[in-house]
Motif scaffolding. Structure first.
Motif, PDB file in Angstrom:
ATOM      1  N   GLY A 130       0.872  -1.484  -0.094  1.00 24.64           N
ATOM      2  CA  GLY A 130      -0.121   0.192  -0.067  1.00 24.64           C
ATOM      3  C   GLY A 130       1.244   1.932   0.099  1.00 24.64           C
ATOM      4  O   GLY A 130       0.138   2.046  -0.362  1.00 24.64           O
ATOM      5  N   GLY A 131       2.379   1.489  -0.103  1.00 19.72           N
ATOM      6  CA  GLY A 131       2.769   2.476   0.499  1.00 19.72           C
ATOM      7  C   GLY A 131       2.874   2.829  -1.201  1.00 19.72           C
ATOM      8  O   GLY A 131       2.369   2.155  -2.074  1.00 19.72           O
TER       9      GLY A 131
ATOM     10  N   THR B  95       7.714  -1.240   3.321  1.00 24.44           N
ATOM     11  CA  THR B  95       6.901  -0.641   1.976  1.00 24.44           C
ATOM     12  C   THR B  95       6.913   0.726   2.125  1.00 24.44           C
ATOM     13  O   THR B  95       7.322   1.485   3.042  1.00 24.44           O
ATOM     14  CB  THR B  95       5.058  -1.255   2.461  1.00 24.44           C
ATOM     15  OG1 THR B  95       4.748  -0.050   1.061  1.00 24.44           O
ATOM     16  CG2 THR B  95       4.532  -0.257   3.049  1.00 24.44           C
ATOM     17  N   GLN B  96       7.763   1.519   1.250  1.00 28.77           N
ATOM     18  CA  GLN B  96       7.994   2.684   1.138  1.00 28.77           C
ATOM     19  C   GLN B  96       7.084   3.819   0.674  1.00 28.77           C
ATOM     20  O   GLN B  96       5.690   3.918   0.011  1.00 28.77           O
ATOM     21  CB  GLN B  96       9.325   2.931  -0.357  1.00 28.77           C
ATOM     22  CG  GLN B  96       9.469   4.012  -0.335  1.00 28.77           C
ATOM     23  CD  GLN B  96      10.311   4.863   0.774  1.00 28.77           C
ATOM     24  OE1 GLN B  96      10.746   4.467   1.051  1.00 28.77           O
ATOM     25  NE2 GLN B  96      10.181   5.742   1.312  1.00 28.77           N
ATOM     26  N   VAL B  97       6.709   4.679   1.951  1.00 25.87           N
ATOM     27  CA  VAL B  97       5.750   5.740   1.772  1.00 25.87           C
ATOM     28  C   VAL B  97       7.117   7.455   1.580  1.00 25.87           C
ATOM     29  O   VAL B  97       7.776   7.348   2.252  1.00 25.87           O
ATOM     30  CB  VAL B  97       5.064   6.009   2.732  1.00 25.87           C
ATOM     31  CG1 VAL B  97       4.220   6.977   2.868  1.00 25.87           C
ATOM     32  CG2 VAL B  97       4.478   4.548   3.207  1.00 25.87           C
TER      33      VAL B  97
ATOM     34  N   LEU C 208      -2.453   7.956   2.730  1.00 26.45           N
ATOM     35  CA  LEU C 208      -2.691   6.572   1.858  1.00 26.45           C
ATOM     36  C   LEU C 208      -2.818   5.091   3.108  1.00 26.45           C
ATOM     37  O   LEU C 208      -3.346   5.589   4.015  1.00 26.45           O
ATOM     38  CB  LEU C 208      -0.648   6.283   1.730  1.00 26.45           C
ATOM     39  CG  LEU C 208      -0.599   6.621   0.444  1.00 26.45           C
ATOM     40  CD1 LEU C 208       1.309   7.065   1.371  1.00 26.45           C
ATOM     41  CD2 LEU C 208      -1.007   5.878  -1.145  1.00 26.45           C
ATOM     42  N   ARG C 209      -3.230   4.453   2.898  1.00 23.46           N
ATOM     43  CA  ARG C 209      -3.846   3.779   3.247  1.00 23.46           C
ATOM     44  C   ARG C 209      -2.895   1.993   3.809  1.00 23.46           C
ATOM     45  O   ARG C 209      -2.769   1.532   2.445  1.00 23.46           O
ATOM     46  CB  ARG C 209      -5.429   2.762   3.112  1.00 23.46           C
ATOM     47  CG  ARG C 209      -5.614   1.662   4.929  1.00 23.46           C
ATOM     48  CD  ARG C 209      -6.959   1.433   4.903  1.00 23.46           C
ATOM     49  NE  ARG C 209      -7.275  -0.150   3.632  1.00 23.46           N
ATOM     50  CZ  ARG C 209      -7.775  -0.889   3.380  1.00 23.46           C
ATOM     51  NH1 ARG C 209      -9.352  -0.575   4.476  1.00 23.46           N
ATOM     52  NH2 ARG C 209      -8.273  -1.054   2.781  1.00 23.46           N
ATOM     53  N   LEU C 210      -2.241   1.704   4.480  1.00 23.04           N
ATOM     54  CA  LEU C 210      -0.930   0.303   4.172  1.00 23.04           C
ATOM     55  C   LEU C 210      -1.902  -0.833   4.831  1.00 23.04           C
ATOM     56  O   LEU C 210      -2.855  -0.848   5.454  1.00 23.04           O
ATOM     57  CB  LEU C 210      -0.158   0.889   5.084  1.00 23.04           C
ATOM     58  CG  LEU C 210       0.689   1.867   4.644  1.00 23.04           C
ATOM     59  CD1 LEU C 210       1.860   2.060   5.945  1.00 23.04           C
ATOM     60  CD2 LEU C 210       1.188   2.134   2.886  1.00 23.04           C
ATOM     61  N   SER C 211      -1.926  -1.639   4.371  1.00 24.00           N
ATOM     62  CA  SER C 211      -1.766  -2.735   4.741  1.00 24.00           C
ATOM     63  C   SER C 211      -1.223  -4.186   5.057  1.00 24.00           C
ATOM     64  O   SER C 211      -0.050  -4.239   4.657  1.00 24.00           O
ATOM     65  CB  SER C 211      -2.755  -3.812   3.541  1.00 24.00           C
ATOM     66  OG  SER C 211      -4.504  -3.047   3.242  1.00 24.00           O
ATOM     67  N   CYS C 212      -1.244  -4.888   6.272  1.00 22.18           N
ATOM     68  CA  CYS C 212      -0.350  -6.043   6.291  1.00 22.18           C
ATOM     69  C   CYS C 212      -0.596  -7.478   6.069  1.00 22.18           C
ATOM     70  O   CYS C 212      -1.782  -7.352   7.856  1.00 22.18           O
ATOM     71  CB  CYS C 212       0.327  -5.817   7.709  1.00 22.18           C
ATOM     72  SG  CYS C 212       1.727  -6.764   7.848  1.00 22.18           S
TER      73      CYS C 212
END
Length: 121
Positions: free
Chosen positions: A7-8, A115-117, A17-21
């Motif tokens: 999600g990055g 993940t890069q943001v 942004l929304r990150l998921s793991c």
């Protein structure tokens, strides 16, 4: 155990942004989950943590009011909704699993790849 963050991306300041793991190989519903981040040239720092049920959450002061951690135990996934992003939020974001949300900031059992943001001004 695998923790796969996604999600990055790149976004302008003020964006979201929304990150998921996605987790596998562990009892997710009995795992505290957390997000950390590491900016270039800086140490990894705590961002947010969630208890097993998501009923108790913790945030770093720098993200309080802008980021929200949540989880879906049916999907074995933890999320980080990031809003009002600032250039100083630029970092590689990592998810981690631990035993207790009260101690996960210091004690993590498993780490995922980051993940890069990137937030531009």
């Amino acid at each position: 155990v695998q923790l796969q963050a996604s999600g990055g991306g790149s976004v302008q300041a003020g964006g979201s942004l929304r990150l998921s793991c996605a987790a596998s190989g562990l009892t997710f519903s009995r795992s505290a989950m957390a997000w950390f981040r590491q900016a270039p040239g800086k140490e990894r720092e705590f961002v947010a943590a969630s208890s097993w049920t998501g009923g108790t959450v913790y945030y770093a002061d720098a993200v309080k009011g802008r980021f929200t951690i949540s989880r879906d135990n049916a999907e074995n996934t933890v999320y980080l909704q990031m809003s009002s992003l600032k250039p100083e939020d630029t970092a590689v974001y990592y998810c981690a699993a631990g035993r207790d949300s009260r101690t996960i900031v210091h004690q993590q059992l498993y780490w995922g790849r980051g993940t890069q943001v990137t937030v531009s001004s």
